[in-house]
Design a protein around this motif. Structure first.
Motif, PDB file in Angstrom:
ATOM      1  N   GLN A  20     -32.439  38.938  79.361  1.00  0.00           N
ATOM      2  CA  GLN A  20     -32.569  37.879  80.152  1.00  0.00           C
ATOM      3  C   GLN A  20     -31.621  37.204  79.995  1.00  0.00           C
ATOM      4  OE1 GLN A  20     -36.407  35.539  79.629  1.00  0.00           O
ATOM      5  NE2 GLN A  20     -37.114  36.911  80.997  1.00  0.00           N
ATOM      6  N   ARG A  21     -30.968  36.976  79.126  1.00  0.00           N
ATOM      7  CA  ARG A  21     -29.645  36.435  78.590  1.00  0.00           C
ATOM      8  C   ARG A  21     -29.444  37.691  79.037  1.00  0.00           C
ATOM      9  NH1 ARG A  21     -30.556  36.376  73.254  1.00  0.00           N
ATOM     10  NH2 ARG A  21     -31.631  34.462  73.270  1.00  0.00           N
ATOM     11  N   ALA A  22     -28.305  38.725  78.920  1.00  0.00           N
ATOM     12  CA  ALA A  22     -27.202  40.182  78.847  1.00  0.00           C
ATOM     13  C   ALA A  22     -27.986  39.571  80.366  1.00  0.00           C
ATOM     14  CB  ALA A  22     -28.027  41.685  78.449  1.00  0.00           C
ATOM     15  N   ALA A  23     -28.687  40.034  81.326  1.00  0.00           N
ATOM     16  CA  ALA A  23     -28.406  39.557  82.645  1.00  0.00           C
ATOM     17  C   ALA A  23     -27.427  39.378  83.032  1.00  0.00           C
ATOM     18  CB  ALA A  23     -29.603  39.948  83.064  1.00  0.00           C
ATOM     19  N   LYS A  24     -27.722  37.990  83.142  1.00  0.00           N
ATOM     20  CA  LYS A  24     -27.422  36.464  82.955  1.00  0.00           C
ATOM     21  C   LYS A  24     -25.860  36.263  82.575  1.00  0.00           C
ATOM     22  CE  LYS A  24     -27.686  31.251  81.970  1.00  0.00           C
ATOM     23  NZ  LYS A  24     -28.101  29.892  81.607  1.00  0.00           N
ATOM     24  N   ARG A  25     -25.313  36.659  81.651  1.00  0.00           N
ATOM     25  CA  ARG A  25     -23.673  36.319  81.258  1.00  0.00           C
ATOM     26  C   ARG A  25     -22.985  37.862  81.911  1.00  0.00           C
ATOM     27  NH1 ARG A  25     -25.556  36.304  74.296  1.00  0.00           N
ATOM     28  NH2 ARG A  25     -24.766  34.528  74.549  1.00  0.00           N
ATOM     29  N   LEU A  26     -23.999  38.916  82.186  1.00  0.00           N
ATOM     30  CA  LEU A  26     -22.978  39.838  82.784  1.00  0.00           C
ATOM     31  C   LEU A  26     -23.105  39.655  84.383  1.00  0.00           C
ATOM     32  CD1 LEU A  26     -24.988  43.102  81.853  1.00  0.00           C
ATOM     33  CD2 LEU A  26     -22.804  42.895  81.092  1.00  0.00           C
ATOM     34  N   ARG A 133     -27.489  38.795  72.075  1.00  0.00           N
ATOM     35  CA  ARG A 133     -27.517  38.302  71.171  1.00  0.00           C
ATOM     36  C   ARG A 133     -27.334  36.396  71.810  1.00  0.00           C
ATOM     37  NH1 ARG A 133     -23.413  41.136  69.316  1.00  0.00           N
ATOM     38  NH2 ARG A 133     -23.358  43.261  68.111  1.00  0.00           N
ATOM     39  N   SER A 134     -28.060  35.486  70.949  1.00  0.00           N
ATOM     40  CA  SER A 134     -27.899  34.570  71.058  1.00  0.00           C
ATOM     41  C   SER A 134     -26.863  33.835  70.174  1.00  0.00           C
ATOM     42  CB  SER A 134     -29.193  33.632  70.341  1.00  0.00           C
ATOM     43  OG  SER A 134     -29.239  33.618  68.816  1.00  0.00           O
ATOM     44  N   GLU A 135     -26.476  32.736  70.743  1.00  0.00           N
ATOM     45  CA  GLU A 135     -25.412  31.309  70.359  1.00  0.00           C
ATOM     46  C   GLU A 135     -24.975  31.349  68.909  1.00  0.00           C
ATOM     47  OE1 GLU A 135     -22.538  31.770  71.422  1.00  0.00           O
ATOM     48  OE2 GLU A 135     -23.062  31.874  73.483  1.00  0.00           O
ATOM     49  N   ALA A 136     -26.542  31.889  67.715  1.00  0.00           N
ATOM     50  CA  ALA A 136     -26.887  31.129  67.079  1.00  0.00           C
ATOM     51  C   ALA A 136     -26.782  32.650  65.547  1.00  0.00           C
ATOM     52  CB  ALA A 136     -28.535  30.932  66.331  1.00  0.00           C
ATOM     53  N   GLU A 137     -27.296  33.812  66.835  1.00  0.00           N
ATOM     54  CA  GLU A 137     -27.169  35.005  66.523  1.00  0.00           C
ATOM     55  C   GLU A 137     -25.617  35.591  66.236  1.00  0.00           C
ATOM     56  OE1 GLU A 137     -31.295  36.764  67.709  1.00  0.00           O
ATOM     57  OE2 GLU A 137     -29.879  36.714  68.982  1.00  0.00           O
ATOM     58  N   GLY A 138     -24.471  34.598  66.993  1.00  0.00           N
ATOM     59  CA  GLY A 138     -23.291  34.974  67.459  1.00  0.00           C
ATOM     60  C   GLY A 138     -23.020  35.714  68.446  1.00  0.00           C
ATOM     61  N   GLY A 139     -23.964  35.611  69.358  1.00  0.00           N
ATOM     62  CA  GLY A 139     -23.366  35.267  70.966  1.00  0.00           C
ATOM     63  C   GLY A 139     -22.234  37.196  70.755  1.00  0.00           C
ATOM     64  N   VAL A 140     -21.775  36.515  72.314  1.00  0.00           N
ATOM     65  CA  VAL A 140     -20.735  38.273  72.814  1.00  0.00           C
ATOM     66  C   VAL A 140     -19.602  38.193  71.754  1.00  0.00           C
ATOM     67  CG1 VAL A 140     -19.940  39.298  74.216  1.00  0.00           C
ATOM     68  CG2 VAL A 140     -22.238  37.664  75.068  1.00  0.00           C
ATOM     69  N   ASP A 141     -19.496  39.057  71.463  1.00  0.00           N
ATOM     70  CA  ASP A 141     -17.722  39.911  70.821  1.00  0.00           C
ATOM     71  C   ASP A 141     -16.860  39.852  72.446  1.00  0.00           C
ATOM     72  OD1 ASP A 141     -16.274  41.138  68.201  1.00  0.00           O
ATOM     73  OD2 ASP A 141     -15.736  42.121  70.350  1.00  0.00           O
ATOM     74  N   GLU A 142     -15.787  39.048  71.899  1.00  0.00           N
ATOM     75  CA  GLU A 142     -14.575  39.126  73.048  1.00  0.00           C
ATOM     76  C   GLU A 142     -14.256  40.251  73.521  1.00  0.00           C
ATOM     77  OE1 GLU A 142     -12.452  35.332  72.144  1.00  0.00           O
ATOM     78  OE2 GLU A 142     -13.717  33.964  72.640  1.00  0.00           O
ATOM     79  N   VAL A 143     -13.671  40.751  72.340  1.00  0.00           N
ATOM     80  CA  VAL A 143     -13.082  42.097  72.374  1.00  0.00           C
ATOM     81  C   VAL A 143     -13.949  43.358  73.195  1.00  0.00           C
ATOM     82  CG1 VAL A 143     -12.376  44.029  71.357  1.00  0.00           C
ATOM     83  CG2 VAL A 143     -11.654  42.312  70.540  1.00  0.00           C
ATOM     84  N   THR A 144     -15.122  43.649  72.889  1.00  0.00           N
ATOM     85  CA  THR A 144     -16.144  44.467  73.429  1.00  0.00           C
ATOM     86  C   THR A 144     -16.114  43.951  74.787  1.00  0.00           C
ATOM     87  OG1 THR A 144     -17.367  44.677  70.954  1.00  0.00           O
ATOM     88  CG2 THR A 144     -18.573  44.609  73.045  1.00  0.00           C
ATOM     89  N   ARG A 145     -16.327  42.639  75.155  1.00  0.00           N
ATOM     90  CA  ARG A 145     -16.928  41.997  76.330  1.00  0.00           C
ATOM     91  C   ARG A 145     -15.216  42.676  77.877  1.00  0.00           C
ATOM     92  NH1 ARG A 145     -16.185  36.084  76.902  1.00  0.00           N
ATOM     93  NH2 ARG A 145     -13.784  37.192  76.481  1.00  0.00           N
ATOM     94  N   ASP A 146     -14.620  41.621  76.374  1.00  0.00           N
ATOM     95  CA  ASP A 146     -13.710  42.456  77.910  1.00  0.00           C
ATOM     96  C   ASP A 146     -12.762  43.723  77.884  1.00  0.00           C
ATOM     97  OD1 ASP A 146     -12.846  39.566  77.689  1.00  0.00           O
ATOM     98  OD2 ASP A 146     -11.366  39.066  76.463  1.00  0.00           O
ATOM     99  N   CYS A 147     -13.216  44.275  76.630  1.00  0.00           N
ATOM    100  CA  CYS A 147     -12.723  45.854  76.664  1.00  0.00           C
ATOM    101  C   CYS A 147     -13.663  46.047  78.020  1.00  0.00           C
ATOM    102  CB  CYS A 147     -13.308  46.386  75.225  1.00  0.00           C
ATOM    103  SG  CYS A 147     -12.046  48.432  75.184  1.00  0.00           S
ATOM    104  N   PHE A 148     -15.108  45.902  78.526  1.00  0.00           N
ATOM    105  CA  PHE A 148     -16.073  46.524  78.893  1.00  0.00           C
ATOM    106  C   PHE A 148     -15.355  46.425  80.132  1.00  0.00           C
ATOM    107  CE2 PHE A 148     -20.197  45.413  81.392  1.00  0.00           C
ATOM    108  CZ  PHE A 148     -20.652  46.970  81.607  1.00  0.00           C
TER     109      PHE A 148
END
Length: 319
Positions: A20-26, A133-148
């Motif tokens: 659910q978190r991934a769907a929201k972020r995407l 990932r939750s924010e406590a777990e580190g959230g989304v990596d920016e490089v991974t996100r931007d490359c995707f």
């Protein structure tokens, strides 16, 4: 707005919240997100019985969204390979679907390119691992996100990385990019799902495999003639395994050295890909060109349109 479908072809999701978190972020990234009806199904360790996961694959292929992003890897696609309607999968790629994932998705990606020269899928993030990932777990990596997002928009045409040393300074190579998870790839050797690629660029990664196991699989590929038939090998991340007191200093560097001593094919390390937070996207099955200057390596390919509808390079198959 690009349509994006989340599906679970292999291992079951332990809980719904990361999905659910991934769907929201995407969705916040601009994708029109849908979740396959069986994405949260479970049978033993799998995301539903084999027939259900096979139906989900075909359902996604028939819908042909802009992006088909796996929620997680694990194990399960090997069970489906003999039953997949590869024509339906290929049809979706030809109509613009970008299938994305890594780990167990290696089986699907290489099974496709074993049958359809010129088609490509994307080795890239997984929805729950990288966007859930939750924010406590580190959230989304920016490089991974931007490359995707760049890859899914069709704009990504190259990735770069830095090798540990400059020993391959001046190297130039061109060939079909293939590979993925080392363990999964080795399991395809000798089956109809194995891409018989000569003159390609092979990339590999793995997790939780002791260095001696990594070495054994690398040497299996070399002794089978696979490594020697490539123009270059790129090694990503190999971490997660507990060290043994018997190692006495033996590690991944030694495993790589053992491979290098047995082949003339350049074996580069440092590719930012694997079971790590920061990862690039790679077009599995596309013809790519690689240039190395000092420690800096660039891997480039043609436009996304060619990836979707076929890129016919000069690589060829071998028996």
């Amino acid at each position: 707005m690009s349509s994006l479908t989340l599906f679970t072809p292999s291992g079951a999701l332990a809980k719904a919240q990361p999905l659910q978190r991934a769907a929201k972020r995407l969705a916040q990234l601009g994708f029109e997100v849908s979740i396959d009806a069986d994405a949260l199904s479970r049978h033993q360790r799998f995301a539903g019985e084999d027939a259900a996961r096979l139906a989900a694959l075909h359902r996604v292929a028939d819908a042909a969204p802009s992006v088909a992003l796996a929620t997680r890897g694990g194990y399960g696609l090997t069970r489906l390979l003999d039953q997949i309607d590869w024509g339906r999968i290929a049809h979706s790629v030809e109509h613009g679907t970008r299938w994305v994932g890594y780990s167990d998705l290696t089986a699907l990606q290489n099974g496709l390119i074993a049958r359809h020269k010129g088609l490509a899928m994307w080795a890239g993030p997984l929805a729950c691992d990288d966007f859930g990932r939750s924010e406590a777990e580190g959230g989304v990596d920016e490089v991974t996100r931007d490359c995707f997002t760049e890859a899914m928009s069709g704009a990504l045409e190259a990735v770069g990385f830095r090798a540990p040393t400059a020993e391959f300074d001046g190297l130039e190579a061109r060939g079909r990019l293939w590979g993925g998870n080392l363990t999964v790839l080795c399991s395809l050797l000798g089956t109809p799902h194995w891409p018989k690629i000569k003159g390609g660029i092979l990339f590999l990664e793995d997790v939780n495999e002791h260095p001696y196991r990594v070495e054994r699989m690398l040497l299996q590929l070399q002794q089978a003639g696979v490594i020697d038939a490539q123009v270059a090998v790129l090694l990503g991340d190999f971490s997660g395994a507990a060290r043994s007191p018997l190692d006495k200093g033996y590690g991944i560097k030694d495993a790589v050295a053992a491979l290098r001593s047995r082949t003339k094919t350049p074996v580069l390390t440092g590719l930012p890909f694997g079971h790590i937070r920061t990862k690039v996207c790679l077009p599995v099955g596309a013809t790519v060109e690689m240039y190395v200057q000092g420690r800096e390596a660039i891997l480039g390919w043609q436009s996304d349109a060619r990836l979707a509808h076929g890129s016919h390079g000069h690589d060829h198959d071998h028996d």
